[in-house]
Write an enzyme that holds these catalytic residues in place. Structure first.
Site, PDB file in Angstrom:
ATOM      1  N   ASP A  37      18.524 -46.526 -65.203  1.00 55.10           N
ATOM      2  CA  ASP A  37      19.502 -45.735 -64.426  1.00 55.10           C
ATOM      3  C   ASP A  37      20.879 -46.359 -64.615  1.00 55.10           C
ATOM      4  OD1 ASP A  37      20.837 -44.273 -62.162  1.00 55.10           O
ATOM      5  OD2 ASP A  37      18.796 -43.777 -61.588  1.00 55.10           O
ATOM      6  N   VAL A  61      21.930 -42.416 -70.103  1.00 54.58           N
ATOM      7  CA  VAL A  61      21.087 -41.645 -71.032  1.00 54.58           C
ATOM      8  C   VAL A  61      21.883 -41.010 -72.168  1.00 54.58           C
ATOM      9  CG1 VAL A  61      19.248 -41.182 -69.368  1.00 54.58           C
ATOM     10  CG2 VAL A  61      21.153 -39.551 -69.581  1.00 54.58           C
ATOM     11  N   ASN A  87      13.927 -37.914 -66.543  1.00 54.75           N
ATOM     12  CA  ASN A  87      14.160 -37.373 -65.200  1.00 54.75           C
ATOM     13  C   ASN A  87      15.639 -37.365 -64.803  1.00 54.75           C
ATOM     14  OD1 ASN A  87      13.502 -37.036 -62.121  1.00 54.75           O
ATOM     15  ND2 ASN A  87      14.631 -38.970 -62.268  1.00 54.75           N
ATOM     16  N   TYR A 151      24.519 -26.314 -65.448  1.00 56.31           N
ATOM     17  CA  TYR A 151      23.230 -26.877 -65.015  1.00 56.31           C
ATOM     18  C   TYR A 151      22.093 -25.973 -65.481  1.00 56.31           C
ATOM     19  CZ  TYR A 151      19.720 -28.971 -61.933  1.00 56.31           C
ATOM     20  OH  TYR A 151      18.593 -29.585 -61.448  1.00 56.31           O
ATOM     21  N   LYS A 155      19.165 -26.775 -68.293  1.00 55.06           N
ATOM     22  CA  LYS A 155      17.736 -26.828 -67.942  1.00 55.06           C
ATOM     23  C   LYS A 155      16.913 -25.815 -68.747  1.00 55.06           C
ATOM     24  CE  LYS A 155      17.993 -30.172 -64.864  1.00 55.06           C
ATOM     25  NZ  LYS A 155      17.399 -31.495 -65.153  1.00 55.06           N
ATOM     26  N   THR A 186      16.271 -34.620 -52.034  1.00 54.75           N
ATOM     27  CA  THR A 186      16.717 -35.893 -52.632  1.00 54.75           C
ATOM     28  C   THR A 186      18.235 -35.999 -52.438  1.00 54.75           C
ATOM     29  OG1 THR A 186      17.308 -35.001 -54.797  1.00 54.75           O
ATOM     30  CG2 THR A 186      14.986 -35.630 -54.487  1.00 54.75           C
TER      31      THR A 186
END
Ligand code: NAD
Length: 272
Positions: A37, A61, A87, A151, A155, A186
């Site tokens: 992370d 990433v 993830n 987004y 995806k 979350t």
């Protein structure tokens, strides 16, 4: 190996939210987990809590050198990488007419290019291990339209990249699948308006948002040999949101316009 994981797994975005739940469950199931992370303090604290089978590594990433270093550290500490959970992701809820191009590129970099770089970095190690499993965390926004242009595009594209991976890497015994969470409680939703959260819950057949642990259970299964013939699948973990399609909206509209119960039944004629 059955439906538990006893090998080396890299989980990106593991400092909090779903990634943290996934790392926790995988360690519980016997895996050695690299938590990767950019949130170093939280990631280091979680790895320390999880013990000797967890290692925190700083990984952006979008950086190829970071990926090379992460795989090297994973291999030297735990052995060849058998599973990768892509993830990490960022949310950005802006429509196509308004999105700033810099934001568009940033979202695509993290949510789409990041998983591509991760797959490319880990596959040689998986080949050395004799096979592997890659889990790409997409979204219901990769199955339906969602008012978040970059987004949703990222995806949907990740779902497509997953199918390409299943095709190209399957012959090497490397399975690639995507999971599609619905609304999951979350930190990502921390800035979401409560009206949006309530609306999602109200049209989800299970009537609520999901928990990170409920996604982690699916991810851990896909990392394990229990899912040995699942390749190129897209699996929703969304309380029935996508299965319901527009139907919940139709039923709600019937209720609002008739003031009566939501039904598609033709009214029965009164017997005289
Ligand atoms: P979260 O914001 O709690 O966690 C995301 C994690 O990714 C954070 O720890 C963050 O630091 C990390 N991250 C962001 N950019 C990074 C980068 N460049 N390099 C490395 N790590 C980075 O969100 P979450 O809900 O746990 O999200 C996990 C995944 O699930 C994401 O891919 C997200 O798009 C997806 N998802 C979330 C929901 C939801 O409702 N929460 C729904 C569908 C899909």
């Amino acid at each position: 190996m059955g439906s538990t994981v006893d090998n080396t797994v890299i989980v990106t975005g593991a400092s909090r939210g779903q990634g943290a739940a996934e790392a926790r469950l995988l360690v519980d199931q016997g895996a050695s987990v690299v938590l990767a992370d950019v949130l170093d303090d939280a990631g280091e604290a979680l790895a320390a809590e999880l013990g000797d089978n967890a290692l925190y590594v700083h990984l952006d990433v979008t950086s190829e050198p970071d990926w090379a270093r992460t795989v090297e550290l994973a291999e030297s500490r735990f052995g060849p990488v058998r599973a990768l959970v892509n993830n990490a992701g960022v949310s950005h809820r802006v429509g196509l007419m308004d999105i700033d191009l810099g934001d568009w590129n940033r979202v695509l970099d993290v949510n789409l290019t990041g998983p591509l770089l991760g797959m490319r970095a880990c596959v040689p190690s998986m080949r050395r291990a004799g096979g592997g499993s890659i889990v790409n965390v997409s979204s219901i926004a990769g199955l339906t339209a969602y008012s978040a242009s970059a987004y949703s595009a990222s995806k949907w594209a990740l779902r497509g990249l997953t199918k390409v991976g299943a095709l190209e890497l399957g012959p090497a015994g490397i399975r690639v699948n995507s999971v599609h969470p619905g609304l999951i409680e979350t930190p990502m939703l921390g800035d979401a308006p409560s009206a949006m959260l309530d609306a999602f819950a109200s049209i989800t057949p299970l009537g609520r948002g999901g928990r990170a642990e409920e996604v982690a259970a699916l991810v851990a299964f896909l990392c394990s040999d229990g899912s040995s013939y699942i390749n190129g699948a897209e699996i929703a973990v969304d309380g029935g949101f996508t299965a319901a399609g527009q139907m919940q909206g139709v039923l709600g509209a019937i209720e609002r316009t008739t003031g009566g119960p939501a039904t598609l039944r033709v009214p029965q004629r009164e017997e005289s």
